[in-house]
Design a protein around this motif. Structure first.
Motif, PDB file in Angstrom:
ATOM      1  N   ALA A  33      14.082 -25.715  16.880  1.00 37.07           N
ATOM      2  CA  ALA A  33      14.362 -25.620  18.313  1.00 37.07           C
ATOM      3  C   ALA A  33      14.350 -27.030  18.899  1.00 37.07           C
ATOM      4  O   ALA A  33      13.867 -27.961  18.260  1.00 37.07           O
ATOM      5  N   PRO A  34      14.863 -27.210  20.116  1.00 36.71           N
ATOM      6  CA  PRO A  34      14.803 -28.533  20.730  1.00 36.71           C
ATOM      7  C   PRO A  34      13.375 -29.050  20.874  1.00 36.71           C
ATOM      8  O   PRO A  34      13.119 -30.238  20.779  1.00 36.71           O
ATOM      9  N   ASP A  35      12.425 -28.163  21.118  1.00 35.10           N
ATOM     10  CA  ASP A  35      11.007 -28.530  21.152  1.00 35.10           C
ATOM     11  C   ASP A  35      10.195 -27.327  20.699  1.00 35.10           C
ATOM     12  O   ASP A  35      10.003 -27.126  19.515  1.00 35.10           O
ATOM     13  N   PHE A  36       9.737 -26.482  21.645  1.00 37.24           N
ATOM     14  CA  PHE A  36       9.004 -25.285  21.264  1.00 37.24           C
ATOM     15  C   PHE A  36       9.976 -24.129  21.050  1.00 37.24           C
ATOM     16  O   PHE A  36      11.038 -24.061  21.661  1.00 37.24           O
ATOM     17  N   ALA A  37       9.582 -23.220  20.162  1.00 34.82           N
ATOM     18  CA  ALA A  37      10.470 -22.123  19.790  1.00 34.82           C
ATOM     19  C   ALA A  37      10.092 -20.851  20.550  1.00 34.82           C
ATOM     20  O   ALA A  37       8.929 -20.668  20.940  1.00 34.82           O
ATOM     21  N   PRO A  38      11.030 -19.951  20.757  1.00 30.22           N
ATOM     22  CA  PRO A  38      10.672 -18.621  21.260  1.00 30.22           C
ATOM     23  C   PRO A  38       9.753 -17.929  20.253  1.00 30.22           C
ATOM     24  O   PRO A  38       9.826 -18.202  19.053  1.00 30.22           O
ATOM     25  N   ARG A  39       8.891 -17.052  20.753  1.00 36.38           N
ATOM     26  CA  ARG A  39       8.014 -16.329  19.835  1.00 36.38           C
ATOM     27  C   ARG A  39       8.865 -15.462  18.907  1.00 36.38           C
ATOM     28  O   ARG A  39       9.589 -14.590  19.373  1.00 36.38           O
ATOM     29  N   PRO A  40       8.781 -15.697  17.581  1.00 35.52           N
ATOM     30  CA  PRO A  40       9.540 -14.849  16.660  1.00 35.52           C
ATOM     31  C   PRO A  40       9.126 -13.387  16.802  1.00 35.52           C
ATOM     32  O   PRO A  40       7.958 -13.069  17.068  1.00 35.52           O
ATOM     33  N   ALA A  41      10.066 -12.498  16.619  1.00 35.89           N
ATOM     34  CA  ALA A  41       9.818 -11.072  16.841  1.00 35.89           C
ATOM     35  C   ALA A  41       8.722 -10.532  15.940  1.00 35.89           C
ATOM     36  O   ALA A  41       8.025  -9.577  16.306  1.00 35.89           O
ATOM     37  N   TYR A  42       8.514 -11.142  14.767  1.00 33.02           N
ATOM     38  CA  TYR A  42       7.511 -10.603  13.844  1.00 33.02           C
ATOM     39  C   TYR A  42       6.082 -10.919  14.286  1.00 33.02           C
ATOM     40  O   TYR A  42       5.154 -10.230  13.873  1.00 33.02           O
ATOM     41  N   ARG A  43       5.888 -11.954  15.121  1.00 34.19           N
ATOM     42  CA  ARG A  43       4.521 -12.280  15.531  1.00 34.19           C
ATOM     43  C   ARG A  43       4.132 -11.444  16.738  1.00 34.19           C
ATOM     44  O   ARG A  43       4.701 -11.592  17.811  1.00 34.19           O
ATOM     45  N   PRO A  44       3.141 -10.569  16.612  1.00 30.99           N
ATOM     46  CA  PRO A  44       2.754  -9.721  17.744  1.00 30.99           C
ATOM     47  C   PRO A  44       1.911 -10.508  18.748  1.00 30.99           C
ATOM     48  O   PRO A  44       1.277 -11.514  18.412  1.00 30.99           O
ATOM     49  N   GLU A  45       1.919 -10.062  19.982  1.00 27.15           N
ATOM     50  CA  GLU A  45       0.978 -10.595  20.958  1.00 27.15           C
ATOM     51  C   GLU A  45      -0.398 -10.021  20.641  1.00 27.15           C
ATOM     52  O   GLU A  45      -0.559  -8.811  20.488  1.00 27.15           O
TER      53      GLU A  45
END
Length: 271
Positions: free
Chosen positions: A223-235
């Motif tokens: 990503a340009p810096d931080f990435a969106p939370r990948p779908a596999y990682r739960p909150e």
């Protein structure tokens, strides 16, 4: 390595120790520095039962004479058991909720989790039994030493480090897990194209992670810096509570580049 590494289920955990064990020769790092602290925690009856019943099958011994743990696990699983096509190392899985969730989503991937906190190991074993998971193995030992002595180069498809201890005080920043020597060793264990996924809820640590990971020549940011939370990682419960309080969460996903680079370039040559 494992606590301070993961607070995924709102319980204290323990993070990996002595980065010096993983540092290449000639890279100074005081051996006394440890990135985790042992915190008191009570093992519940259910966790103790899971340790006794499932521990012999899913908990692997720390053995420096096993230089390629991934290959050993894949061979063992192939002998009459499920065959896994990929392997992911998780450093500090806390109470194991995220680990079990992701393992259930990816049954073809073998997850090797390092955690020193016994209640956390028992909690994950309990989830393994309840959800009938077959693609998780646990090493109850300092993950830095496991990485240095049991994980072969170019053997992992992924590495997860979720919510390592941020060591908030400036004088403790040297204890943070994500430091250049260890990141280089993590990158070396990834196959070309393999990924390193870190997550933190402490913005100053997120910035340091981005800087350290971005400076490693064997890794490239996805990503340009931080990435969106990948779908596999739960909150996690801890994460949801932080978000309610207005805290942010930052994911970083880097990939191992195909071309190898000199591990530690001689800086004097550039002067």
């Amino acid at each position: 390595m494992t606590a301070s590494v993961d607070r995924s289920d709102d319980d204290p955990t323990e993070a990996p120790s002595a980065i010096a064990d993983a540092a290449p020769a000639g890279v100074a790092h005081p051996r006394a520095i440890r990135t985790f602290v042992t915190r008191a925690g009570r093992t519940t009856l259910g966790q103790a039962r899971a340790l006794a019943d499932l521990g012999p099958r899913f908990v692997l011994p720390y053995d420096p004479d096993t230089p390629d743990l991934v290959a050993a696990c894949l061979r063992a699983d192939g002998a009459g058991g499920p065959i896994h096509s990929k392997a992911v190392l998780e450093i500090g899985f806390g109470m194991g909720g995220a680990t079990a969730h992701i393992a259930a989503l990816m049954p073809d991937t073998l997850f090797i989790g390092c955690e020193v906190h016994e209640p956390g190991v028992g909690a994950l074993l309990k989830l393994i039994g309840e959800q009938q998971l077959h693609n998780i193995r646990i090493v109850q030992h300092d993950a830095v030493q496991v990485l240095a002595h049991m994980i072969a180069p170019d053997s992992l498809d992924g590495i997860h480090i979720f919510f390592p201890d941020p060591w908030h005080k400036k004088r403790h920043h040297k204890r943070r897990l994500i430091q250049p020597p260890l990141v280089h060793e993590l990158a070396r264990r990834l196959k070309p194209g393999g990924y390193l996924h870190c997550a933190t809820d402490w913005q100053p640590y997120a910035g340091q992670m981005l800087q350290v990971l971005g400076a490693e020549p064997l890794l490239a940011n996805t990503a340009p810096d931080f990435a969106p939370r990948p779908a596999y990682r739960p909150e996690t419960k801890f994460e949801r509570r932080g978000l309610r309080l207005g805290h942010g969460v930052w994911d970083l996903v880097f990939r191992r580049v195909a071309a190898a680079a000199p591990p530690w370039p001689d800086r004097r040559a550039r002067r």
